[in-house]
Design a protein around this motif. Structure first.
Motif, mmCIF file in Angstrom:
data_model
loop_
_atom_site.group_PDB
_atom_site.id
_atom_site.type_symbol
_atom_site.label_atom_id
_atom_site.label_comp_id
_atom_site.label_asym_id
_atom_site.label_seq_id
_atom_site.Cartn_x
_atom_site.Cartn_y
_atom_site.Cartn_z
ATOM 1 N N ALA A 1 0.859 -1.185 0.000
ATOM 2 C CA ALA A 1 0.000 0.000 0.000
ATOM 3 C C ALA A 1 0.893 1.231 0.000
ATOM 4 C CB ALA A 1 -0.909 -0.006 1.226
ATOM 5 N N LEU A 2 0.547 2.193 -0.847
ATOM 6 C CA LEU A 2 1.349 3.403 -0.987
ATOM 7 C C LEU A 2 0.494 4.643 -0.767
ATOM 8 C CD1 LEU A 2 3.215 2.433 -4.290
ATOM 9 C CD2 LEU A 2 4.188 2.442 -1.974
ATOM 10 N N ASP A 3 0.954 5.517 0.106
ATOM 11 C CA ASP A 3 0.356 6.843 0.267
ATOM 12 C C ASP A 3 1.218 7.790 -0.555
ATOM 13 O OD1 ASP A 3 -1.274 8.960 1.304
ATOM 14 O OD2 ASP A 3 0.371 9.448 2.666
ATOM 15 N N MET A 4 0.781 8.032 -1.784
ATOM 16 C CA MET A 4 1.594 8.750 -2.762
ATOM 17 C C MET A 4 1.803 10.219 -2.407
ATOM 18 S SD MET A 4 0.170 7.529 -6.479
ATOM 19 C CE MET A 4 -1.024 8.835 -6.446
ATOM 20 N N ALA A 5 3.044 10.624 -2.499
ATOM 21 C CA ALA A 5 3.447 12.025 -2.477
ATOM 22 C C ALA A 5 4.809 12.071 -3.150
ATOM 23 C CB ALA A 5 3.523 12.554 -1.053
ATOM 24 N N THR A 6 5.128 13.186 -3.746
ATOM 25 C CA THR A 6 6.357 13.221 -4.540
ATOM 26 C C THR A 6 7.612 13.488 -3.721
ATOM 27 O OG1 THR A 6 6.108 15.561 -5.093
ATOM 28 C CG2 THR A 6 5.091 13.944 -6.595
ATOM 29 N N LEU B 1 5.010 -10.479 -3.626
ATOM 30 C CA LEU B 1 4.111 -9.340 -3.804
ATOM 31 C C LEU B 1 3.246 -9.553 -5.038
ATOM 32 C CD1 LEU B 1 3.414 -6.438 -2.794
ATOM 33 C CD2 LEU B 1 5.074 -5.618 -4.454
ATOM 34 N N THR B 2 1.947 -9.358 -4.885
ATOM 35 C CA THR B 2 1.028 -9.542 -6.017
ATOM 36 C C THR B 2 0.194 -8.307 -6.333
ATOM 37 O OG1 THR B 2 -0.723 -10.392 -4.587
ATOM 38 C CG2 THR B 2 0.777 -12.025 -5.574
ATOM 39 N N THR B 3 0.043 -7.399 -5.356
ATOM 40 C CA THR B 3 -0.897 -6.296 -5.518
ATOM 41 C C THR B 3 -0.331 -5.008 -4.928
ATOM 42 O OG1 THR B 3 -2.715 -7.876 -5.271
ATOM 43 C CG2 THR B 3 -3.271 -5.539 -5.057
ATOM 44 N N ILE B 4 -0.538 -3.906 -5.642
ATOM 45 C CA ILE B 4 -0.219 -2.579 -5.121
ATOM 46 C C ILE B 4 -1.521 -1.806 -4.990
ATOM 47 C CG2 ILE B 4 0.989 -0.395 -5.478
ATOM 48 C CD1 ILE B 4 3.179 -1.878 -6.917
ATOM 49 N N VAL B 5 -1.705 -1.194 -3.838
ATOM 50 C CA VAL B 5 -2.906 -0.414 -3.529
ATOM 51 C C VAL B 5 -2.477 1.032 -3.316
ATOM 52 C CG1 VAL B 5 -4.801 -0.125 -1.895
ATOM 53 C CG2 VAL B 5 -3.928 -2.414 -2.388
ATOM 54 N N PHE B 6 -3.154 1.966 -3.979
ATOM 55 C CA PHE B 6 -2.819 3.378 -3.806
ATOM 56 C C PHE B 6 -3.998 4.258 -4.162
ATOM 57 C CE2 PHE B 6 -1.403 1.798 -7.848
ATOM 58 C CZ PHE B 6 -1.595 2.807 -8.785
ATOM 59 N N GLU B 7 -3.871 5.536 -3.824
ATOM 60 C CA GLU B 7 -4.967 6.480 -4.065
ATOM 61 C C GLU B 7 -5.040 6.889 -5.515
ATOM 62 O OE1 GLU B 7 -5.731 9.079 -0.023
ATOM 63 O OE2 GLU B 7 -4.602 9.978 -1.636
ATOM 64 N N ASP B 8 -6.267 7.002 -5.996
ATOM 65 C CA ASP B 8 -6.499 7.638 -7.274
ATOM 66 C C ASP B 8 -6.312 9.135 -7.064
ATOM 67 O OD1 ASP B 8 -7.075 7.896 -9.923
ATOM 68 O OD2 ASP B 8 -9.146 7.215 -9.774
ATOM 69 N N VAL B 9 -5.926 9.837 -8.087
ATOM 70 C CA VAL B 9 -5.648 11.260 -7.959
ATOM 71 C C VAL B 9 -6.902 12.063 -8.288
ATOM 72 C CG1 VAL B 9 -4.226 13.170 -8.781
ATOM 73 C CG2 VAL B 9 -3.243 10.882 -8.588
ATOM 74 N N PRO B 10 -7.479 12.738 -7.300
ATOM 75 C CA PRO B 10 -8.634 13.595 -7.569
ATOM 76 C C PRO B 10 -8.151 14.928 -8.151
ATOM 77 C CG PRO B 10 -8.149 13.608 -5.229
ATOM 78 C CD PRO B 10 -7.149 12.701 -5.883
ATOM 79 N N LEU B 11 -8.045 15.002 -9.459
ATOM 80 C CA LEU B 11 -7.443 16.171 -10.103
ATOM 81 C C LEU B 11 -8.210 17.463 -9.862
ATOM 82 C CD1 LEU B 11 -6.265 14.646 -13.495
ATOM 83 C CD2 LEU B 11 -4.910 15.196 -11.477
ATOM 84 N N SER C 1 3.066 1.905 -14.209
ATOM 85 C CA SER C 1 4.062 1.282 -15.096
ATOM 86 C C SER C 1 4.812 0.172 -14.363
ATOM 87 C CB SER C 1 5.027 2.328 -15.657
ATOM 88 O OG SER C 1 5.899 2.805 -14.661
ATOM 89 N N LEU C 2 5.054 0.355 -13.063
ATOM 90 C CA LEU C 2 5.690 -0.714 -12.281
ATOM 91 C C LEU C 2 4.765 -1.927 -12.165
ATOM 92 C CD1 LEU C 2 7.381 1.420 -9.509
ATOM 93 C CD2 LEU C 2 8.549 -0.101 -11.113
ATOM 94 N N CYS C 3 3.484 -1.670 -12.014
ATOM 95 C CA CYS C 3 2.523 -2.783 -11.962
ATOM 96 C C CYS C 3 2.552 -3.574 -13.266
ATOM 97 C CB CYS C 3 1.114 -2.259 -11.688
ATOM 98 S SG CYS C 3 0.900 -1.581 -10.032
ATOM 99 N N GLU D 1 4.017 -7.257 -13.541
ATOM 100 C CA GLU D 1 2.790 -8.049 -13.656
ATOM 101 C C GLU D 1 2.068 -8.150 -12.306
ATOM 102 O OE1 GLU D 1 3.822 -11.751 -15.549
ATOM 103 O OE2 GLU D 1 4.426 -10.733 -17.395
ATOM 104 N N LEU D 2 1.877 -7.000 -11.687
ATOM 105 C CA LEU D 2 1.192 -6.913 -10.400
ATOM 106 C C LEU D 2 -0.219 -6.385 -10.593
ATOM 107 C CD1 LEU D 2 4.075 -5.214 -8.386
ATOM 108 C CD2 LEU D 2 3.448 -7.640 -8.360
ATOM 109 N N ASP D 3 -1.129 -6.897 -9.799
ATOM 110 C CA ASP D 3 -2.473 -6.323 -9.775
ATOM 111 C C ASP D 3 -2.387 -4.974 -9.064
ATOM 112 O OD1 ASP D 3 -3.621 -8.580 -10.973
ATOM 113 O OD2 ASP D 3 -3.931 -9.544 -9.024
ATOM 114 N N TYR D 4 -3.357 -4.120 -9.337
ATOM 115 C CA TYR D 4 -3.389 -2.844 -8.637
ATOM 116 C C TYR D 4 -4.825 -2.455 -8.347
ATOM 117 C CZ TYR D 4 -4.476 -0.806 -13.189
ATOM 118 O OH TYR D 4 -5.057 -0.515 -14.395
ATOM 119 N N VAL D 5 -4.976 -1.678 -7.283
ATOM 120 C CA VAL D 5 -6.282 -1.174 -6.880
ATOM 121 C C VAL D 5 -6.110 0.309 -6.566
ATOM 122 C CG1 VAL D 5 -8.133 -1.313 -5.175
ATOM 123 C CG2 VAL D 5 -6.956 -3.396 -5.916
ATOM 124 N N LEU D 6 -6.963 1.118 -7.156
ATOM 125 C CA LEU D 6 -6.974 2.556 -6.897
ATOM 126 C C LEU D 6 -8.204 2.894 -6.070
ATOM 127 C CD1 LEU D 6 -6.202 3.686 -10.542
ATOM 128 C CD2 LEU D 6 -4.682 3.978 -8.596
#
Length: 177
Positions: free
Chosen positions: A4-9, A57-67, A88-90, A94-99
């Motif tokens: 799980a990733l809490d995205m920030a740059t 690792l099979t899945t990455i979970v992160f926030e969708d960006v509310p533009l 692109s990493l997913c 070959e990882l599943d992802y959930v936004l």
């Protein structure tokens, strides 16, 4: 395993779970550059390192960006670019992802209370810190005036909460965590 990733740059929180919902590891990815392109490259390689260290690792979970929900258009754009980097990493690994929309994952684990106060950034961050402290016995802190320093744990807390929301949804559990 679930990442799980809490995205920030500048500071991206991360949390690793097994499929039973056990928190295995968590941390913070930091960038050093002031340039967006270089920060994206730093994050790309740091996330690659986590992926390579955890072959199950099979899945990455992160926030969708509310533009449409950013006071600073550059921040929204940078987060959208980071979302593309993670996608692109997913694809590459070959990882599943959930936004998740931010309000969605917060609701799934009982962090959104339906009030105007509950919509404020500082309230949401403190609620995430309080939740992980309660569940895991951590001593995380949220320091609203030090969000760009090492004196706050909200990025790690939100990554953990994102992972918990996914696990809860995956299990079909309708009870609040």
């Amino acid at each position: 395993m679930i990442l799980a990733l809490d995205m920030a740059t500048k500071k991206t929180g991360w949390a690793l779970f097994d499929y039973k919902g056990n928190l295995l590891e968590y941390g913070l990815l930091r960038t050093t550059s002031d340039e967006t392109k270089e920060r994206m490259e730093e994050l790309y390689f740091q996330i690659c390192e986590i992926i390579n260290l955890h072959p199950k690792l099979t899945t990455i979970v992160f926030e969708d960006v509310p533009l449409n929900n950013h006071n600073n258009l550059k921040t929204g754009k940078d987060l959208a670019i980071l979302q593309g980097v993670i996608l692109s990493l997913c694809f590459e690994y070959e990882l599943d992802y959930v936004l998740y929309n931010p309000s969605s994952w917060r609701s799934k684990i009982g962090l959104y209370n339906g009030t105007r106060e509950g919509m404020k950034r500082s309230y949401q961050k403190q609620a995430a810190v309080d939740k992980v402290n309660e569940l895991f016995g951590f001593n995380f802190i949220y320091n609203e005036t030090e969000t760009k320093s090492k004196l706050t744990d909200d990025d790690k807390a939100e990554a953990i909460c994102l992972g918990l929301a996914y696990i809860k949804e995956r299990e079909g559990n309708n009870e609040r965590i």
